[in-house]
Design a protein around this motif. Structure first.
Motif, short mmCIF file in Angstrom:
data_model
loop_
_atom_site.label_atom_id
_atom_site.label_comp_id
_atom_site.label_asym_id
_atom_site.label_seq_id
_atom_site.Cartn_x
_atom_site.Cartn_y
_atom_site.Cartn_z
N ARG A 37 24.16 5.11 -0.22
CA ARG A 37 23.28 4.63 -1.29
C ARG A 37 23.58 3.19 -1.61
O ARG A 37 24.73 2.74 -1.49
N GLU A 66 20.79 -0.19 -10.99
CA GLU A 66 19.49 0.41 -10.65
C GLU A 66 18.32 -0.47 -11.09
O GLU A 66 17.23 -0.40 -10.53
N SER B 114 19.45 7.40 -11.67
CA SER B 114 18.39 8.18 -11.02
C SER B 114 18.85 8.69 -9.66
O SER B 114 18.04 8.95 -8.78
N MET B 115 20.16 8.80 -9.51
CA MET B 115 20.70 9.16 -8.19
C MET B 115 20.14 10.47 -7.66
O MET B 115 19.93 10.61 -6.46
N PHE B 119 18.56 10.80 -3.99
CA PHE B 119 19.02 11.79 -3.01
C PHE B 119 17.84 12.62 -2.51
O PHE B 119 17.76 12.94 -1.33
N LEU B 122 16.09 10.57 -0.01
CA LEU B 122 16.85 10.53 1.23
C LEU B 122 16.59 11.79 2.05
O LEU B 122 16.40 11.75 3.25
N GLU B 125 13.19 11.80 3.62
CA GLU B 125 13.10 10.95 4.82
C GLU B 125 13.51 11.71 6.07
O GLU B 125 12.95 11.51 7.13
#
Lengths: 424, 126, 575
Positions: A37, A66, B114-115, B119, B122, B125
């Motif tokens: 990330r 962010e 906002s992880m 995720f 991700l 994708e």
């Protein structure tokens, strides 16, 4: 192979800012990040206090970064995560950057590079802690990764060595999660971290701070069972006879950060022994043409706001960098000599190109001064002076100087120094 | 007279605080926030709490949170207890409320990243 | 009588030096030194005084160390019956370089081989705590076992390392001299080594030639002894490779298995008691390192003693690697009292520099704690070898304990009183170099002993080849690309300092002797070996171990069973 104008290595706050500003200048930008990330270390810095200068708010690390990510994505900047740069080769046609990721070996070409590679933590062995090799000895950043990203508790009864900000932040964080922090030990006679962190991380939770003390030894074969603490003399050497044993299961180290410049070095970029980062000019270009630096790779910043600022300058400059060997370099660059009264000064050089106007300087004083005056002299002639109150080595200062109208040449002698007292 | 360090910003001003009858006189502050801090610190010290909450998502076992505004310093561990009992079951975004009006203190516990959503992207994708 | 005369002489010497508290007796070929002393260095001195340079004679130390309880051997805390009832042909005790190489050579025959190691991984003691030098053997005198095997062993390294897929560099060694006046003496010495000791390639190099080859060395070196056959290897890498090859060829490797006692009857070992059950082997090979003496005693065949000697090495950042590209040290003609030369500088197969080791006598066989004074002492000496050496470049340091016999030579022979026993003891430097040759001879000895009661057949299915884990960063680009396309994990870099991929870490977890701990993985594929010492990758490695093995993250250990990294999930403490 894909061609870019600017390739940014590192997706933390410095790299994100660099990519955004380069893109805004119209450059073709690629950002490469080795983790899964974007966000760099701020992903795990969940405490607040970030962005006061930039946003006028006390944001947490994830909130701060962010915001940049959002802008980054809005500009549709190309990026690769979990991609690791293995080597960079400089040629007449630009830089060839080789990287690996899950798709295979990648190759990119770019006109300019911004190295936003951040810093790493000094380890127990680098501060010569001896004894056994048990589990339970962590750098503060590693412990922070366990707690804040993995939800794992690496400590119960804990000693912290080093009063750097991350150490203080972790003292509070672990206490909130139910650990007992027995004390923070600092080898220097003065604390390393910001005063407000001493208050809100230690005092608020009754965690004692021991100055002029260090950990000399660890014990335990499986898990850590205790550490040996000793008082130190004025040269920071342990004083025999002052040793005492403290029972604990965890030792956390916050004993300094080292800018990461292995890639820069592989490109032949000379480093400043004081900052441990590349010698750079006011556009954050290093001594290697086309290679820019920013953020904690340049020098260890106290505040992320400055990291972003340097990223923006570097990104902008990298975007306007054209591989034309004339013009700019004809005028050349002039060294700014910071004498021993400064711990360091960034940038170390001024680019004498056409737009040398307002220049941002970052510096640290070598000594604690209740009153001090920073002066800039050109060929013995004082051109700038500013009075400061409470200069301290742990606290970085930022300063803007307008060089417009100063007839600087490559041969000029620019001297920066801090004198005690407020008399100008 | 009391001496205290202002924790509002990295300047960490050393404040000298004097209570003269009803009024509080503060010196040493570089800005007006120092005065406000000193006044609050004397009567009812306030602090921010930042922590994490558990989630049901294996790729992010915890997600960072904070209180939306400062809470009384002596309630920190009470709020921590509430935070520790919370498990996030939705992919919250930064700013989303995780605990509304925690312990009736008039502030929320909000997600600060906002992880969980990135995720999810991700994964998409793949 | 010769024995009585010898005994009288020893007694007299001891009395003169230590008074009536120490005494000696000579029985058979054993010189027993006994009494009480309050200082370990004195004990070592007393025993060393009694060393007779007569083949087969050994000193046994029975001097009590007053006021000190000798620490007991570290052993696993659990018991089970995993090995109960096992009746192997050969039981090898010790999972160091000696034990593992012997086990591998034994699998060339149709034999049931069981190797036991008390630690939770191979090479956790001396074999994992040395500098990895493959010695040229130039400093050893003819007539010793060390010298015999060092010459043989050194020559075997190219083949063994190729077979076992272990990186090996024959980088050469330079011993520099600053005094020109030393040249005639050194010339004689080198002539002797070439022609008498058969180190046929050792030679003298001029100062100018040395400077050309190693410009980082002391510019005041006037000449140097050059040993082109010297090299370096990763010592635990080689030990693990030997162990894995042994296992692949049918040997059983049992970790966390300590030998606790033996049942000896009529001059033969009947049973060996371990924490994992009682084993009844036909033959026992004692490769127990610092504990070889204890094993010998259990077997009723104690005729030598081990005096442990600590040594500390520092590992320097790869950035400093260019300072010395081979192995280098400084030598003066003034006699050195220490048993080693005070160390040297070695450019490792992974391109770090290794500086050390020193030599300190100790009664603690398993005290691996480091001391600053050891690091300082070695540096003080080695800056004279290479002036650019800096403590700033140190990334870590470690201590090992050598298993030295008082004669300072190896003991490789059949049991004297116990018939089904082979000793492979007193193995210290250059024990790594000698291991391949010693293993061949010990295996031969074993086969011969076992062959007395029936012919031992060759193991037709034996394969000397072991496939190591690919070191992805060293592969040519196209090969690396191909590998990643086959397995994307090879493209996911976990350890940035050493450039180690997730794929390599998973391979380590799949390897024949897989150790699902952070250190187990680190020893096999090196994540955490670099300048950040695992600061960045350790949590990731723990996570990969957890994902692959199903062990919860909070149960992943650093090394042994009591070394958990986490105390559990957050949020569960305050509740």
């Amino acid at each position: 192979m894909t061609d870019y104008d600017v390739l940014v290595i590192g997706g933390g706050p410095g790299g994100l800012a660099a990519a955004v500003s380069a893109k805004k200048e119209g450059a073709g930008v690629l950002l490469i990040e080795r983790e899964a990330r974007l966000g760099g270390i701020l992903k795990q810095c969940i405490h607040d206090g970030f962005g006061l200068l930039r946003f006028g708010e006390k944001l947490t690390g994830p909130e701060y970064v962010e915001r940049f990510e959002e802008e980054f994505h809005k500009l549709s900047i190309s990026y690769e995560v979990q991609t690791f740069v293995t080597s960079v080769r400089k040629t007449e046609k630009g830089f060839y950057v080789y990287a690996v990721n899950a798709k295979g070996v990648r190759e990119y070409r770019t006109k300019a590079m911004v190295l936003a590679t951040g810093c790493r933590e000094r380890t127990a062995k680098q501060v010569f802690i001896h004894g056994t090799r048990p589990a339970g000895v962590f750098t503060a950043g590693t412990a922070q990764h366990f707690v804040n990203l993995m939800g794992q508790m690496p400590a119960r009864r804990c000693v912290i060595l080093g009063s750097g900000d991350i150490g203080l932040i972790m003292a509070r964080r672990l206490t909130l999660e139910g650990a007992k922090v027995l004390g923070v030990y600092e080898v220097k006679p003065v604390p390393s971290g910001l005063t407000r962190n001493l208050v809100q991380c230690l005092e608020d939770y009754d965690i004692p701070l021991f100055l002029s003390h260090t950990v000399t030894r660890v014990f335990g074969t499986g898990r850590l069972t205790g550490v040996e603490i000793a008082g130190v003399d004025e040269r920071m050497r342990p004083i025999p006879g002052t040793e005492r044993y403290v029972e604990c299961d965890t030792l956390i180290l916050s004993v300094g950060l080292i800018p990461e410049n292995e890639m820069a070095e592989s490109l032949g970029v000379p480093l400043d022994i004081r900052t441990k980062g590349p010698i750079c000019d006011n556009r954050f270009m290093t001594e290697a043409d086309g290679v820019f630096t920013c953020g904690n790779a340049t020098h260890v910043n106290d505040l992320v706001d400055y990291v972003s600022e340097s990223g923006e300058i570097a990104g902008r400059a990298a975007a306007s960098y054209k591989k034309r060997t004339g013009q700019e370099s004809e005028k050349g660059r002039v060294m700014m000599d910071a004498d021993a009264s400064l711990q360091y000064l960034v940038p170390q050089k001024l680019n004498l190109g056409s737009d040398l106007g307002k220049v941002i300087l970052y510096f640290r004083s070598s000594r604690v001064l209740t009153e001090g005056t920073l002066t800039v002299a050109v060929d013995g002639q004082k051109i700038f002076a500013r009075k400061y109150q409470n200069l301290k080595p742990p606290e970085m200062e930022r300063l803007e100087i307008d060089f417009t109208g100063q007839c600087l040449t490559k041969e000029s002698r620019v001297l920066v120094s801090i004198a005690e007292g407020g008399g100008i | 007279m009391r001496e205290m360090t202002c924790i509002v910003c990295p300047n960490s001003c050393t404040l000298k605080v004097e209570e003269q009858r009803e009024e509080i006189v503060v010196t040493g502050n570089k800005c007006k926030r120092g005065r406000e801090f000193a006044a609050a610190e004397l009567k009812h010290p306030m602090r921010t709490v930042c922590s994490t909450v558990r989630t049901v998502f294996p790729e992010a076992p915890v997600v960072p949170v904070r209180v939306s505004a400062e809470i009384p310093k002596n309630r920190i561990f009470d709020v921590m207890r509430e935070i520790n009992q919370t498990v996030l079951t939705v992919r919250a975004a930064g700013g989303d409320v995780v605990i509304r009006d925690v312990l009736g203190l008039g502030v929320d516990v909000i997600a600060t990243s906002s992880m969980l959503q990135s995720f999810a992207e991700l994964k998409g994708e793949k | 009588m010769k024995r009585a005369k010898l005994e009288r002489r020893l007694k007299k010497n001891l009395r003169t030096r230590f008074g009536p508290v120490v005494n000696a007796s000579v029985e058979g070929r054993i010189i027993r030194v006994f009494g009480r002393l309050s200082n370990w260095e004195d004990i070592v001195e007393a025993c060393s005084m009694c060393v007779m340079r007569i083949p087969g004679f050994h000193v046994v130390n029975d001097i009590e160390l007053e006021g000190t309880d000798l620490p007991p051997m570290r052993k696993p805390e659990f018991t089970d019956d995993a090995l109960e009832g096992r009746k192997p042909d050969v039981l090898v005790i010790g999972g160091g370089i000696s034990g593992c190489s012997i086990a591998r050579e034994l699998t060339r025959w149709k034999l049931d081989v069981l190797l036991v190691e008390k630690e939770s991984d191979l090479a956790l003691q001396a074999s994992g705590r040395n500098d990895g030098e493959v010695h040229p053997g130039v400093d050893l005198n003819k007539g010793t076992l060390k010298q015999k095997y060092v010459v043989k062993g050194n020559r075997m390294f190219d083949r063994v390392c190729r077979e076992l897929d272990v990186p090996f560099r024959r980088c050469g060694q330079y011993v520099g001299f600053t005094e020109k006046s030393a040249l005639p003496v050194v010339r004689l010495y080198v002539w002797h080594r070439r022609h008498i000791c058969k180190i046929s390639d050792t030679r003298i190099l001029s100062g100018r030639e040395l400077k050309k080859r190693e410009p980082g060395l002391n510019p005041r070196f006037r000449f140097a002894i050059y040993n082109p056959s010297a090299g370096c290897v990763c010592p635990y890498g080689l030990t693990i490779a030997y162990g894995e090859n042994a296992a692949a060829n049918g040997a059983q490797i049992s970790l966390d298995t300590a030998v606790l006692g033996m049942e000896v009857q009529d001059g033969g070992i009947r049973a060996v008691k371990t924490n994992r059950g009682t084993v009844r082997p036909k033959l026992v090979i004692n490769a127990a390192g610092v504990f070889a003496e204890e094993v010998a005693a259990m077997a009723g065949d104690r005729f030598y003693s081990i005096h442990p000697r600590r040594g500390t090495n520092s590992i320097l950042d790869k950035k400093a690697g260019s300072l010395v590209k081979s192995i280098a040290s400084i030598r003066t003609l003034t006699k050195n009292t220490a048993h080693t030369k005070g160390g040297g500088i070695l450019h490792t197969v992974h391109h770090n520099l290794l500086v050390g080791p020193d030599a300190v006598e100790t009664f603690e066989k398993e005290n691996f704690a480091t001391e600053q004074i050891s690091v300082d002492r070695v540096f003080e000496k080695q800056v004279k070898t290479a002036g650019g050496l800096s403590k700033q470049d140190i990334i870590t340091y470690f201590t090992g304990v050598r298993a030295a016999a008082f004669e300072e030579d190896f003991i490789i022979e059949k049991g004297r009183k116990t018939r089904n026993l082979i000793h492979c003891a007193g193995i210290q430097s250059p024990g790594l170099t000698t291991a391949p040759a010693v293993a061949v001879d010990v295996a031969k000895m074993a086969v011969q002993m076992l062959g007395a009661s029936g012919k031992i057949e060759k193991n037709e299915r034996f394969s000397p080849v072991r496939k190591g884990i690919p070191r992805v960063k060293d592969l040519p680009t196209d090969e690396r690309d191909r590998l990643i396309r086959k397995n994307p994990d090879y493209g996911r870099i976990v350890c940035r300092c050493e450039e180690i991929s997730k794929g390599e870490i998973i391979e380590a977890l799949k390897s024949p002797i897989a150790i699902p701990t952070v250190d187990g993985v680190k020893k096999r594929v090196r994540p955490g070996m670099g300048r950040c010492q695992g600061g960045f990758c350790m949590p990731l490695v723990a996570q990969i171990i957890s994902e692959y093995t199903g062990i919860p993250v909070e149960d992943v250990c650093k090394s042994g069973p009591d070394s958990k990294i986490s105390f559990g999930k957050t949020k569960e403490v305050l509740l």
